[in-house]
Motif scaffolding. Structure first.
Motif, PDB file in Angstrom:
ATOM      1  N   LEU A 128       4.839 -18.519  35.616  1.00  0.00           N
ATOM      2  CA  LEU A 128       6.230 -19.326  34.457  1.00  0.00           C
ATOM      3  C   LEU A 128       7.224 -19.802  35.108  1.00  0.00           C
ATOM      4  O   LEU A 128       8.286 -19.026  34.933  1.00  0.00           O
ATOM      5  CB  LEU A 128       6.511 -18.316  33.059  1.00  0.00           C
ATOM      6  N   THR A 129       7.503 -20.816  34.803  1.00  0.00           N
ATOM      7  CA  THR A 129       8.230 -21.471  35.380  1.00  0.00           C
ATOM      8  C   THR A 129       8.756 -22.948  34.720  1.00  0.00           C
ATOM      9  O   THR A 129       8.171 -23.463  33.084  1.00  0.00           O
ATOM     10  CB  THR A 129       8.177 -22.570  37.404  1.00  0.00           C
ATOM     11  N   GLY A 130       9.465 -23.649  34.362  1.00  0.00           N
ATOM     12  CA  GLY A 130       9.921 -24.760  33.922  1.00  0.00           C
ATOM     13  C   GLY A 130      11.281 -24.345  33.141  1.00  0.00           C
ATOM     14  O   GLY A 130      11.936 -23.208  32.865  1.00  0.00           O
ATOM     15  N   ASP A 131      11.448 -25.710  32.318  1.00  0.00           N
ATOM     16  CA  ASP A 131      12.433 -25.658  30.680  1.00  0.00           C
ATOM     17  C   ASP A 131      11.470 -25.551  29.348  1.00  0.00           C
ATOM     18  O   ASP A 131      10.309 -26.970  29.541  1.00  0.00           O
ATOM     19  CB  ASP A 131      13.818 -26.468  30.934  1.00  0.00           C
ATOM     20  N   GLN A 132      11.701 -25.228  28.380  1.00  0.00           N
ATOM     21  CA  GLN A 132      10.925 -24.892  27.574  1.00  0.00           C
ATOM     22  C   GLN A 132       9.249 -24.679  28.077  1.00  0.00           C
ATOM     23  O   GLN A 132       8.046 -25.467  27.375  1.00  0.00           O
ATOM     24  CB  GLN A 132      11.036 -26.263  26.762  1.00  0.00           C
ATOM     25  N   ALA A 133       9.243 -23.376  28.507  1.00  0.00           N
ATOM     26  CA  ALA A 133       8.071 -23.472  28.948  1.00  0.00           C
ATOM     27  C   ALA A 133       7.544 -22.408  28.159  1.00  0.00           C
ATOM     28  O   ALA A 133       8.206 -21.573  28.226  1.00  0.00           O
ATOM     29  CB  ALA A 133       7.677 -23.726  30.284  1.00  0.00           C
ATOM     30  N   ASP A 150      12.877 -19.813  27.226  1.00  0.00           N
ATOM     31  CA  ASP A 150      14.302 -19.454  26.387  1.00  0.00           C
ATOM     32  C   ASP A 150      14.887 -18.059  26.284  1.00  0.00           C
ATOM     33  O   ASP A 150      15.610 -18.318  25.301  1.00  0.00           O
ATOM     34  CB  ASP A 150      14.544 -21.031  25.562  1.00  0.00           C
ATOM     35  N   GLY A 151      14.706 -17.366  26.655  1.00  0.00           N
ATOM     36  CA  GLY A 151      14.773 -16.287  26.291  1.00  0.00           C
ATOM     37  C   GLY A 151      14.229 -15.404  25.522  1.00  0.00           C
ATOM     38  O   GLY A 151      15.485 -14.762  24.841  1.00  0.00           O
ATOM     39  N   PRO A 188      15.901 -11.583  22.703  1.00  0.00           N
ATOM     40  CA  PRO A 188      17.568 -10.589  23.090  1.00  0.00           C
ATOM     41  C   PRO A 188      18.840 -11.824  23.535  1.00  0.00           C
ATOM     42  O   PRO A 188      18.998 -11.194  23.346  1.00  0.00           O
ATOM     43  CB  PRO A 188      16.263 -10.308  23.780  1.00  0.00           C
ATOM     44  N   PHE A 189      18.113 -12.470  23.492  1.00  0.00           N
ATOM     45  CA  PHE A 189      18.913 -13.862  24.052  1.00  0.00           C
ATOM     46  C   PHE A 189      18.365 -15.119  23.990  1.00  0.00           C
ATOM     47  O   PHE A 189      18.398 -15.952  25.614  1.00  0.00           O
ATOM     48  CB  PHE A 189      19.496 -14.058  26.282  1.00  0.00           C
ATOM     49  N   TRP A 190      18.258 -16.095  22.994  1.00  0.00           N
ATOM     50  CA  TRP A 190      17.466 -17.374  22.793  1.00  0.00           C
ATOM     51  C   TRP A 190      19.041 -18.143  23.121  1.00  0.00           C
ATOM     52  O   TRP A 190      19.811 -18.100  22.157  1.00  0.00           O
ATOM     53  CB  TRP A 190      16.891 -17.147  21.668  1.00  0.00           C
ATOM     54  N   ALA A 191      18.281 -18.968  23.999  1.00  0.00           N
ATOM     55  CA  ALA A 191      19.530 -20.132  24.788  1.00  0.00           C
ATOM     56  C   ALA A 191      18.558 -21.033  25.583  1.00  0.00           C
ATOM     57  O   ALA A 191      17.619 -21.244  25.494  1.00  0.00           O
ATOM     58  CB  ALA A 191      20.459 -19.023  25.249  1.00  0.00           C
ATOM     59  N   ASP A 192      19.736 -21.914  25.467  1.00  0.00           N
ATOM     60  CA  ASP A 192      18.932 -23.081  26.144  1.00  0.00           C
ATOM     61  C   ASP A 192      18.934 -23.124  27.756  1.00  0.00           C
ATOM     62  O   ASP A 192      19.921 -23.150  28.950  1.00  0.00           O
ATOM     63  CB  ASP A 192      19.742 -24.450  26.524  1.00  0.00           C
ATOM     64  N   LEU A 193      17.687 -21.843  28.408  1.00  0.00           N
ATOM     65  CA  LEU A 193      17.402 -21.103  29.584  1.00  0.00           C
ATOM     66  C   LEU A 193      16.128 -21.924  30.414  1.00  0.00           C
ATOM     67  O   LEU A 193      16.314 -23.669  29.651  1.00  0.00           O
ATOM     68  CB  LEU A 193      17.049 -20.314  30.069  1.00  0.00           C
ATOM     69  N   ASP A 194      16.680 -22.046  32.256  1.00  0.00           N
ATOM     70  CA  ASP A 194      16.137 -23.003  32.843  1.00  0.00           C
ATOM     71  C   ASP A 194      15.265 -22.105  33.921  1.00  0.00           C
ATOM     72  O   ASP A 194      16.241 -21.510  34.713  1.00  0.00           O
ATOM     73  CB  ASP A 194      16.399 -24.157  33.542  1.00  0.00           C
ATOM     74  N   PHE A 195      13.925 -21.898  34.032  1.00  0.00           N
ATOM     75  CA  PHE A 195      13.483 -20.962  35.147  1.00  0.00           C
ATOM     76  C   PHE A 195      13.981 -22.017  36.066  1.00  0.00           C
ATOM     77  O   PHE A 195      13.772 -21.457  37.619  1.00  0.00           O
ATOM     78  CB  PHE A 195      11.679 -20.504  34.754  1.00  0.00           C
ATOM     79  N   GLY A 196      14.239 -23.231  35.894  1.00  0.00           N
ATOM     80  CA  GLY A 196      13.554 -23.955  37.413  1.00  0.00           C
ATOM     81  C   GLY A 196      12.091 -23.751  37.517  1.00  0.00           C
ATOM     82  O   GLY A 196      10.997 -24.059  37.055  1.00  0.00           O
TER      83      GLY A 196
END
Length: 564
Positions: free
Chosen positions: A330-335, A361-362, A391-399
């Motif tokens: 699982l990679t990327g943003d909003q995946a 996104d957590g 647990p931590f819903w934010a704009d995260l990004d796995f890259g």
């Protein structure tokens, strides 16, 4: 409509009304033409309409019919010419002036009158309604209305398969007690024509529409009713379609104003003594609802069982999944991950789920998540992901790195999800945290590294599948030092009772109850409670009551149960 507004914006910027789309893209020809969609193999008349039929329809194919109608309204048909048997007079002799009036009308229609379910007919009658209500002089409004009607007839939007104008009666139901004529959704509208009674409901914008088959009818009785309002009935004229190319058909646009009834007053009663049930048996709780308001008031209510959750801090421990399993791909943003199987279904609110889905996104969801963009939303919210555990819903990004782990302990039926060293979208911080799901419905969040608040904010909490019920544990704002969550902290979220499906239900109803109570009257409902799977002890359910009592729009009625 995107093509139309794009054309208007371009005309405003350049001073030139150009009906081509994409003509300025270097190295390629235009992709569409609103004036002549046939050039690109697209229909300009409903005879070429495809519709989805459950299959794939190119986005801009059927919409070309609407584009053609808008072009005809602005430019008209050439003198002495018709389009599919109908002559169209332009809105104004100056095409640019006509386009400005059409743009005003289209904006009003899209902004205030259409819903996602609106079809071509609804669009046409909404445009005709807007034509007379956007503040134009009467002669200008009449010309706009007439040109639009002719354009909708010429393109077949308001004719039948043989080109005969359809008889359409449409309008809106609004509140007469509010200055902005607030629409009344879900109103009941009937139209009595001769011996026929037609019935429909209003959409979220208060719109309704009837199509009549009886061309001989000259009048009809239109009635609108809605809970909390007085009924209104009006006699309306119905004009039979004329014959020939000059036919205008009958598009009646009626606005029905309903006056509000006196406000209802909700009173409820349920036994304060806990219902005693032996483990594995069932029992009944009776709930009494009363409308203590004036006699003419109407109390509308909707009841459904729910489960409340509480949270509290617990000692921090860390069972590192990096040492147990390989990361999810699982990679990327909003995946989002595919469904991860739970051998024993996990109980959550009044459902039970045998899969979970991980978002970059957590958060995780217990039903498939199709969120395509990050949005900062409160919990609960109908726009937030359904069956959310965050647990931590934010704009995260796995890259480009796999940063999530999943482990299921089948011997204990406990599921683990770990987010490892995940950066926020701005790249300011990296976060490591974990979710643990227990078979009795408890949820734990463990935080190994929470270095700061991301620019996108972050939220901690859960919500049900409809976004009605939820528990927001924390909101982490940029620039603040979060107290919960923080590094080496942990919280547990526990349901008030094992939230298994079917545990609580209204007798003879499917999970919920709704009705209307007149002023001074009462209603009783039986709630069946099952103690199957519950250990001895005290439990507390809640019944969520949504009402039109302005002082009590949402009430939670506690139901106490003692399992022996």
């Amino acid at each position: 409509m995107a093509d139309l507004f794009g054309t208007f914006v371009e005309a405003y910027a350049t001073g030139e009304l150009d009906w081509s789309i994409g003509e300025d893209i270097p190295g390629r020809p235009p992709v569409r033409n609103l004036a002549h969609p046939e050039i690109f193999g697209m229909p300009g008349h409903m005879s070429g309409y495809i519709g989805s039929d459950g299959g794939y329809t190119p986005l801009h194919y059927d919409s070309a019919i609407v584009n053609k109608a808008m072009y005809l309204a602005v430019s008209g048909t050439p003198p002495g010419k018709t389009f599919h048997g109908y002559a169209v007079t332009p809105i104004d002799d100056d095409p640019w002036a006509a386009a400005r009036l059409l743009a005003r009308c289209a904006y009003n229609t899209v902004q205030y009158r259409l819903t996602p379910a609106s079809g071509f007919t609804e669009f046409a009658v909404s445009m005709l309604g807007a034509a007379t209500e956007i503040g134009l002089a009467s002669d200008q409004a009449q010309r706009l209305y007439s040109s639009l009607l002719e354009a909708f007839l010429a393109t077949g939007i308001l004719t039948d398969g043989e080109g005969t104008p359809r008889i359409v009666v449409s309008g809106r139901v609004v509140s007469s007690d509010q200055g902005d004529s607030a629409p009344i959704p879900a109103a009941r509208v009937t139209l009595e024509v001769a011996s026929d009674v037609l019935e429909t409901g209003t959409d979220s914008a208060g719109n309704f529409l009837f199509e009549l088959d009886d061309a001989s009818a000259t009048s009809g009785m239109l009635t609108a009713s809605a809970v909390g309002f007085y009924d209104v009935s009006v006699m309306i004229p119905i004009q039979a379609p004329a014959e020939g190319a000059a036919a205008t058909g009958s598009v009646g646009i009626v606005e029905l104003e309903l006056a509000e009834r006196p406000a209802p007053v909700l009173q409820w009663n349920v036994s304060p003594v806990p219902l005693e049930i032996s483990s594995g048996d069932s029992g009944t709780v009776r709930i009494a609802l009363t409308n203590a308001g004036p006699q003419e008031s109407q109390l509308a209510y909707s009841l459904r069982p729910t489960v409340s959750y509480t949270w509290y801090e617990i000692p921090f421990v860390w069972d590192d999944l990096e040492l147990k399993v390989l990361p999810l791909h699982l990679t990327g943003d909003q995946a989002h991950s595919s469904g991860l199987l739970l051998t024993k279904p996990f109980p959550f609110y009044l459902g039970s789920f045998n899969q979970l889905y991980v978002s970059t996104d957590g958060y995780i969801t217990l039903t498939e998540d199709t969120t395509e963009a990050y949005r900062e939303l409160p919990i609960p919210s109908s726009d937030a992901p359904a069956n959310l555990i965050a647990p931590f819903w934010a704009d995260l990004d796995f890259g480009s790195t796999d940063r999530a782990y999943f482990y299921y302990d089948s011997s204990r039926s406990v599921a683990y999800v770990q987010f490892q060293n995940v950066p926020d979208y701005a790249g300011d911080f990296r976060y490591t945290f974990q979710i643990v799901l227990f078979p009795d419905g408890r949820i734990r969040f463990y935080y190994e590294e929470i270095p700061g608040a991301p620019e996108s904010w972050a939220r901690v909490g859960i919500q049900d599948g409809e976004g009605r019920e939820g528990l927001e544990v924390a909101v982490i704002r940029p620039g603040e030092a979060p107290t919960v969550p923080r590094t080496y902290s942990a919280v547990e979220l526990a349901p008030s009772v094992l939230p298994s499906a079917g545990l609580v239900s209204f007798r003879d109803l499917e999970g919920a109850a709704e009705a209307v109570i007149a002023g001074g009257e009462a209603s009783t409902l039986d709630l069946d409670v099952s103690a199957e799977g519950l250990a001895a002890g005290g439990y507390q359910f809640q019944i969520r009551a949504e009402t039109n009592d302005p002082t009590q729009p949402v009430v939670y009625i506690p139901v106490a149960v003692q399992v022996e």
